[in-house]
Design a protein around this motif. Structure first.
Motif, PDB file in Angstrom:
ATOM      1  N   TYR A 257     147.001  17.151 108.353  1.00 11.30           N
ATOM      2  CA  TYR A 257     148.019  17.376 107.333  1.00 11.30           C
ATOM      3  C   TYR A 257     148.341  18.863 107.201  1.00 11.30           C
ATOM      4  O   TYR A 257     147.466  19.722 107.340  1.00 11.30           O
ATOM      5  CB  TYR A 257     147.562  16.810 105.983  1.00 11.30           C
ATOM      6  N   GLU A 258     149.588  19.131 106.917  1.00  6.39           N
ATOM      7  CA  GLU A 258     150.083  20.494 106.829  1.00  6.39           C
ATOM      8  C   GLU A 258     149.519  21.195 105.603  1.00  6.39           C
ATOM      9  O   GLU A 258     149.696  20.726 104.472  1.00  6.39           O
ATOM     10  CB  GLU A 258     151.613  20.444 106.758  1.00  6.39           C
ATOM     11  N   PRO A 259     148.827  22.344 105.797  1.00  6.66           N
ATOM     12  CA  PRO A 259     148.295  23.069 104.632  1.00  6.66           C
ATOM     13  C   PRO A 259     149.425  23.655 103.786  1.00  6.66           C
ATOM     14  O   PRO A 259     150.523  23.927 104.281  1.00  6.66           O
ATOM     15  CB  PRO A 259     147.452  24.190 105.263  1.00  6.66           C
ATOM     16  N   LEU A 260     149.162  23.870 102.537  1.00  6.74           N
ATOM     17  CA  LEU A 260     150.138  24.451 101.633  1.00  6.74           C
ATOM     18  C   LEU A 260     150.506  25.856 102.109  1.00  6.74           C
ATOM     19  O   LEU A 260     149.639  26.674 102.426  1.00  6.74           O
ATOM     20  CB  LEU A 260     149.570  24.515 100.213  1.00  6.74           C
ATOM     21  N   GLY A 261     151.803  26.131 102.187  1.00  2.27           N
ATOM     22  CA  GLY A 261     152.263  27.443 102.592  1.00  2.27           C
ATOM     23  C   GLY A 261     152.321  27.657 104.090  1.00  2.27           C
ATOM     24  O   GLY A 261     152.588  28.765 104.547  1.00  2.27           O
TER      25      GLY A 261
END
Length: 444
Positions: A257-261
């Motif tokens: 999953y894509e990390p925040l930022g």
């Protein structure tokens, strides 16, 4: 080897040929002639007809050409002979690799010559061109993928029913993976596995989020040596990231999953690194205002290295990173800007700066009306970079420019790919693509 020089006679379509066991052994174990020898390369006694000749009910003219190829390692095709007929006969005898090796040599970027140009099927920009493992290629254009075998005969088109193709890749010589955009209101999109010969859909790859199958847009593709497929994914909620599927079963095995930022789901490029068992993920300008490059370790489920130009001072003449490629042997990532200046980032230090090469401004003269962003490729120790209507070749530890491939017809190069000992370059106008090959070494 234990093979002897006994003379062997063939009756091929009514014509008599005589050769030696030594010549036949040049065909190799996996050929029809290789099956005539035992494990010690001694000629076996097979069933013969009454005239004591080995009878083969095939084209004698093609047999003569192929037999001469085994004798001399040179391919001399008469002007009145169809190459397609010769290739068909070569497949029957198991000599196709011999024919290909005689037509063009091992790939060398500094010795490439333009062998052919193929006109596209429709005007407008192509999405991608991908070299196949056997010397063929496929070209993605809009919602279609045009597939060509190594003789550059086109197979049935893969039609995605108005879903725009984002990327395409060869799983093997028989199977092609296509990633497409999701269409709102239709609940489709994602990835499919297609037959390269018939264009038929063989399997669909699904994304599950919280035990529910989701519609998604699939982007950049990559394949690993342990039979995994990677794709950047964008869903409607928070299923943004990199999906992983098993090539054999087609089942999803993981999702990063894509990390925040950060940016993963919009990735322009994925590259599997066999040495470190990591995946390079690059999201580049202009898809995003900033560039994001990272290495993902799916065993540890973490991002082990990352770089971004966010917040970094931008020199006027450097502009933005347009493509990136990992170079494991030098522990670096090579990047290129819109001037075709090469830069290198040390992956042993996270967040380091780009070390740009000499400001040679390889692109001279007036910019074309519709410039294409440069692309990078690394093949057997040679670095390739496209820029407008040419491809530059760099070699050596300092990556010195050693040659340039150039064609004026077809406009700027929007993509290129290397595989099957060929380089394919796709031009932006009319989807024209060029085939570059290395000529065979001279027979001494």
């Amino acid at each position: 080897m234990g093979y002897q020089t006994d003379r062997v006679r063939f009756n091929v379509g009514g014509r008599i040929f005589e050769t030696t066991a030594t010549t036949l052994a040049n065909a190799g174990r996996n050929s029809l002639f290789g099956a005539m020898f035992d494990d010690s390369w001694n000629l076996q006694q097979l069933d013969k007809n009454n005239s004591n000749d080995y009878f083969i009910d095939r084209n004698p003219d093609c047999f003569a050409v192929l037999l001469d190829l085994l004798r001399t390692n040179e391919l001399c095709v008469p002007a009145n002979m169809s190459e397609k007929l010769l290739y068909r006969e070569a497949v029957y005898y198991g000599l196709l690799d011999h024919v290909r090796s005689a037509k063009w040599g091992p790939f060398d970027g500094n010795r490439l010559w333009l062998s052919r140009t193929v006109a596209g099927q429709a005007p407008g920009d192509g999405t991608a061109i991908r070299a196949g493992p056997d010397g063929g290629c496929c070209v993605a254009h809009g919602c279609m993928v045009h597939v060509y075998d190594w003789m550059l005969d086109e197979h049935p088109t893969i039609n995605l029913d108005y879903q725009r193709v984002n990327d395409v890749g060869w799983l093997d010589s028989e199977n092609i993976v296509v990633s497409v955009c999701e269409r709102l209101g239709r609940g489709d999109g994602g990835m499919g596995l297609f037959s390269s010969s018939s264009g038929e859909l063989r399997d669909k790859f699904q994304v599950s989020h919280e035990n529910q199958v989701k519609s998604f847009t699939a982007g950049a593709l990559s394949f690993s040596s342990d039979y995994k497929i990677f794709s950047s994914c964008k869903g409607r909620s928070n299923e943004y990231g990199i999906g992983v599927w098993d090539q054999v079963t087609g089942k999803q095995t993981d999702f990063f999953y894509e990390p925040l930022g950060w940016s993963l789901g919009d990735a322009d490029k994925l590259q599997w690194l066999n040495g470190s068992n990591c995946l390079l993920v690059a999201t580049l300008f202009p898809r995003k205002d900033n560039c994001y490059i990272s290495l993902l370790d799916f065993r540890e489920k973490k991002m082990v290295w990352s770089w971004s130009d966010m917040g970094a001072p931008m020199m006027v003449d450097e502009k933005r990173v347009r493509d990136a490629i990992a170079m494991e042997e030098s522990n670096s990532i090579c990047v290129v800007n819109e001037y075709e200046d090469l830069g290198f980032i040390d992956i042993r230090n996270s967040g380091g700066s780009v070390r740009w090469s000499s400001r040679s401004k390889l692109m001279k003269g007036k910019m074309p009306d519709e410039p294409c962003y440069p692309k990078l490729a690394l093949h057997e120790g040679q670095l390739f970079s496209s820029m407008n209507d040419s491809i530059s070749v760099f070699c050596g530890p300092d990556w010195v420019l050693t040659s340039r491939l150039r064609r004026s017809y077809g406009g700027s190069i929007c993509d290129f790919s290397i595989g099957g000992d060929r380089l394919f370059a796709l031009h932006s106008e009319e989807n024209v693509f060029d085939i570059w090959e290395t000529p065979p070494a001279p027979i001494i």
